[in-house]
Motif scaffolding. Structure first.
Motif, PDB file in Angstrom:
ATOM      1  N   HIS A  13       0.727  -1.221  -0.048  1.00  0.00           N
ATOM      2  CA  HIS A  13      -0.093  -0.021   0.056  1.00  0.00           C
ATOM      3  C   HIS A  13       0.745   1.224   0.155  1.00  0.00           C
TER       4      HIS A  13
ATOM      5  N   TRP B 246      -1.834   6.886   4.501  1.00  0.00           N
ATOM      6  CA  TRP B 246      -3.060   6.480   4.823  1.00  0.00           C
ATOM      7  C   TRP B 246      -4.203   7.528   4.710  1.00  0.00           C
TER       8      TRP B 246
ATOM      9  N   ASN C 190      -4.037   3.692  -0.520  1.00  0.00           N
ATOM     10  CA  ASN C 190      -4.154   4.406   0.621  1.00  0.00           C
ATOM     11  C   ASN C 190      -5.081   4.154   1.674  1.00  0.00           C
TER      12      ASN C 190
ATOM     13  N   HIS D 135      -3.732   1.012   3.559  1.00  0.00           N
ATOM     14  CA  HIS D 135      -3.020   1.519   4.603  1.00  0.00           C
ATOM     15  C   HIS D 135      -3.740   1.800   5.914  1.00  0.00           C
ATOM     16  N   SER D 136      -5.167   2.365   5.594  1.00  0.00           N
ATOM     17  CA  SER D 136      -5.903   2.631   6.883  1.00  0.00           C
ATOM     18  C   SER D 136      -6.270   1.182   7.558  1.00  0.00           C
TER      19      SER D 136
ATOM     20  N   GLU E 109      -4.537  -1.210   7.774  1.00  0.00           N
ATOM     21  CA  GLU E 109      -3.457  -1.546   8.344  1.00  0.00           C
ATOM     22  C   GLU E 109      -3.154  -1.204   9.819  1.00  0.00           C
ATOM     23  N   HIS E 110      -3.915  -0.015   9.916  1.00  0.00           N
ATOM     24  CA  HIS E 110      -4.117   0.931  11.120  1.00  0.00           C
ATOM     25  C   HIS E 110      -5.181   0.272  11.927  1.00  0.00           C
TER      26      HIS E 110
ATOM     27  N   CYS F  49      -5.050   7.431  12.583  1.00  0.00           N
ATOM     28  CA  CYS F  49      -6.192   7.541  11.609  1.00  0.00           C
ATOM     29  C   CYS F  49      -6.335   8.913  11.090  1.00  0.00           C
TER      30      CYS F  49
ATOM     31  N   GLY G 110      -3.270  11.816   7.875  1.00  0.00           N
ATOM     32  CA  GLY G 110      -3.032  11.272   6.759  1.00  0.00           C
ATOM     33  C   GLY G 110      -3.562  12.269   5.310  1.00  0.00           C
TER      34      GLY G 110
END
Length: 222
Positions: A109, A113, A129, A132-133, A135-136, A216, A219
């Motif tokens: 990714h 994010w 993108n 990536h979120s 992943e968080h 979160c 980004g």
């Protein structure tokens, strides 16, 4: 009825705790940014720029490698949630990624994010993108052109109240309404579908999160 109220109260408390932790992280990040800027300027004055590739950027890899890292298949659990069985790459890349499913449930990714603090996007967003979120520890709520407008609006209202969530249209997805977390996905009928709250309860900062507690905010906001 009592257990439902307790679950709701526990979830609310957890969300508030995450919100406070997020605010604390933002304060720490601002301090770190200032400190890092001072270091960079000092380095430039000294006469040298050293490029450090933090967070292992795999931007030079081949698309075949990206596909291999995401190879796998869905297995549907008893609760209707589809769990991805296979490796999900976590490299940072600056190019597009050919994800095997739409919306993607993980994989390589973008280094940045999408903001996912209850953010609702009216237009499509870059999948790299959004991953990536995930992943968080965020849950990504998506819909296509067949989704009833009333249900989209009701889900948007729910997302706006829930930290570590984001929402956007994804025209390429098969089903009208889909919920996605890292490695997990399910379709829902609408905002009042009990599966919505169950999915949020289980996967917002859930055990599947590769980077629990990561930001979160800070980004992209489209």
């Amino acid at each position: 009825m009592g257990s439902a109220k307790k679950s709701s109260a526990a979830r609310t408390a957890r969300i508030e705790e995450m919100r406070r932790a997020e605010q604390a992280r933002e304060r720490r990040n601002r301090i770190l940014v200032v400190a890092a800027s001072v270091v960079v300027v000092a380095g430039l004055v000294a006469g040298g720029v050293v490029l450090v590739r933090a967070q292992s950027d795999g931007g030079g890899g081949s698309s075949a490698a990206d596909d291999a890292k995401s190879a796998g298949k869905f297995v549907t659990d008893a609760d209707g949630v589809r769990a991805w069985k296979g490796e999900l790459g976590r490299e940072h890349v600056t190019k597009s990624v050919d994800y095997p499913v739409t919306p993607p449930v993980g994989g390589d990714h973008n280094p940045v994010w999408m903001n996912c603090n209850g953010d609702v996007y009216e237009d499509e967003i870059n999948a790299t993108n959004a991953v990536h979120s995930l992943e968080h520890g965020a849950v990504w709520v998506t819909y296509n052109g067949d989704a009833p407008k009333a249900e989209v609006e009701a889900l948007a209202a729910k997302v706006k109240k829930t930290p570590y969530t984001l929402m956007s249209p994804v025209d390429g997805q098969k089903d009208p309404l889909v919920l996605t977390a890292w490695g997990h996905q399910r379709t829902v009928k609408g905002a009042t579908d009990p599966a919505v709250d169950a999915f949020l309860e289980k996967f917002v900062q859930g055990q599947q999160t590769p980077e629990p507690g990561a930001a979160c905010t800070g980004g992209l906001s489209k």
